[in-house]
Design a protein around this motif. Structure first.
Motif, short mmCIF file in Angstrom:
data_model
loop_
_atom_site.label_atom_id
_atom_site.label_comp_id
_atom_site.label_asym_id
_atom_site.label_seq_id
_atom_site.Cartn_x
_atom_site.Cartn_y
_atom_site.Cartn_z
N GLU A 124 -12.09 -8.49 10.41
CA GLU A 124 -12.56 -9.75 11.00
C GLU A 124 -13.18 -10.72 9.73
N CYS A 125 -13.52 -9.84 8.71
CA CYS A 125 -13.98 -10.63 7.70
C CYS A 125 -12.88 -11.33 6.69
N LEU A 126 -11.65 -10.98 7.03
CA LEU A 126 -10.54 -11.16 6.19
C LEU A 126 -9.76 -12.39 6.79
N SER A 127 -9.29 -13.16 6.12
CA SER A 127 -8.28 -14.15 6.57
C SER A 127 -7.25 -13.58 6.72
N GLU A 128 -6.08 -14.07 7.63
CA GLU A 128 -4.84 -13.71 8.18
C GLU A 128 -3.91 -13.36 6.86
N ASN A 129 -3.97 -13.85 5.84
CA ASN A 129 -3.16 -13.54 4.48
C ASN A 129 -3.73 -12.38 3.94
N GLU A 130 -5.21 -12.66 3.95
CA GLU A 130 -5.64 -11.40 3.24
C GLU A 130 -5.40 -10.01 3.96
N ARG A 131 -5.34 -10.06 5.42
CA ARG A 131 -5.13 -8.96 6.31
C ARG A 131 -3.63 -8.24 5.93
N LYS A 132 -2.81 -9.38 5.95
CA LYS A 132 -1.42 -9.03 5.43
C LYS A 132 -1.38 -8.25 4.16
N ILE A 133 -1.95 -8.79 3.14
CA ILE A 133 -2.10 -7.97 1.76
C ILE A 133 -2.81 -6.83 1.85
N ALA A 134 -3.86 -6.76 2.51
CA ALA A 134 -4.58 -5.50 2.75
C ALA A 134 -3.73 -4.44 3.31
N ASN A 135 -3.05 -4.83 4.50
CA ASN A 135 -2.15 -3.90 5.01
C ASN A 135 -1.01 -3.36 4.08
N ILE A 136 -0.60 -4.31 3.22
CA ILE A 136 0.46 -3.66 2.35
C ILE A 136 0.02 -2.60 1.27
N CYS A 137 -1.20 -3.32 0.93
CA CYS A 137 -1.90 -2.36 -0.45
C CYS A 137 -2.33 -1.04 0.30
N ILE A 138 -2.91 -0.89 1.55
CA ILE A 138 -3.29 0.24 2.22
C ILE A 138 -1.97 1.15 2.55
N GLU A 139 -1.09 0.74 3.10
CA GLU A 139 0.05 1.40 3.13
C GLU A 139 0.73 2.08 2.00
N LYS A 140 0.68 1.59 0.81
CA LYS A 140 0.99 1.84 -0.60
C LYS A 140 0.15 3.02 -0.88
N MET A 141 -1.09 2.78 -0.78
CA MET A 141 -2.20 3.84 -1.02
C MET A 141 -2.16 5.13 -0.11
N VAL A 142 -1.73 4.85 1.03
CA VAL A 142 -1.56 6.25 1.94
C VAL A 142 -0.38 7.04 1.24
N VAL A 143 0.61 6.30 1.09
CA VAL A 143 1.95 7.00 0.36
C VAL A 143 1.45 7.74 -0.84
N PHE A 144 0.78 7.00 -1.80
CA PHE A 144 0.35 7.59 -2.95
C PHE A 144 -0.52 9.03 -2.52
N PHE A 145 -1.46 8.85 -1.63
CA PHE A 145 -2.51 9.96 -1.33
C PHE A 145 -1.49 11.03 -0.90
N GLN A 146 -0.54 10.73 -0.12
CA GLN A 146 0.49 11.96 0.70
C GLN A 146 1.08 12.51 -0.36
N GLU A 147 1.74 11.59 -1.18
CA GLU A 147 2.54 12.36 -2.61
C GLU A 147 1.60 13.28 -3.25
N GLU A 148 0.37 12.68 -3.73
CA GLU A 148 -0.46 13.62 -4.58
C GLU A 148 -0.84 14.76 -3.98
N ILE A 149 -1.07 14.66 -2.53
CA ILE A 149 -1.27 15.76 -1.98
C ILE A 149 -0.25 16.80 -1.89
N GLU A 150 0.96 16.51 -1.67
CA GLU A 150 2.13 17.36 -1.55
C GLU A 150 2.07 18.21 -3.18
#
Length: 156
Positions: A124-150
């Motif tokens: 809620e503290c983010l603008s619509e554009n910031e939410r879109k950017i945050a989601n993209i960044c978070i998705e990339k970070m999730v992939v990174f964490f999954q790959e590192e764990i493997e």
């Protein structure tokens, strides 16, 4: 970008991870009490919910933070309470597959509501554009964490 700003970013990410874990523990505390669960039992239920294809005790041990010695005790307890059921694998009778029962869906629903509430309020503290950017960044970070764990599992 200089070295100091990179350090600040790393610190911010680390702090965000720590704070999200603390908030999750605080928010799920009442659910644990309501359903008479331990944090380890909740971890097993959530793991099986998120990973229905990784449904053996060995897979839970390999992929979750719950220690091997605790997993079998937790599984036995959850089965006795009717939250999990065990079934022998059709192709390999030595393997016991674990499945969530209907009663566990109530707990999962409670947890999903907590997670949705946290995510909604945090965004809620983010603008619509910031939410879109945050989601993209978070998705990339999730992939990174999954790959590192493997990688870590393969190396050690």
């Amino acid at each position: 970008m200089n070295a100091d700003s990179l350090t600040e970013e790393n610190c911010a990410l680390s702090m965000m991870m720590d704070l999200s874990n603390i908030l999750f523990k605080i928010k799920t505390g009442p659910i644990l009490k309501k359903h008479n669960l331990t944090p380890s039992a909740l971890s097993v239920l959530l793991f099986l919910y998120r990973n229905p294809d990784k449904n053996t005790a060995s897979e839970i041990c390999a992929s979750s933070p719950v220690k091997r010695g605790i997993v079998s005790t937790v599984i036995d307890s959850l089965c006795k309470r009717g939250l999990l059921r065990q079934e022998r694998d059709e192709n390999d009778r030595r393997i016991q597959r674990l499945y969530l029962n209907e009663d566990s869906n109530i707990i999962i629903s409670d947890i999903k509501n907590v997670l949705d509430d946290i995510a909604t309020k945090a965004s809620e503290c983010l603008s619509e554009n910031e939410r879109k950017i945050a989601n993209i960044c978070i998705e990339k970070m999730v992939v990174f964490f999954q790959e590192e764990i493997e990688k870590e599992k393969k190396n050690g």
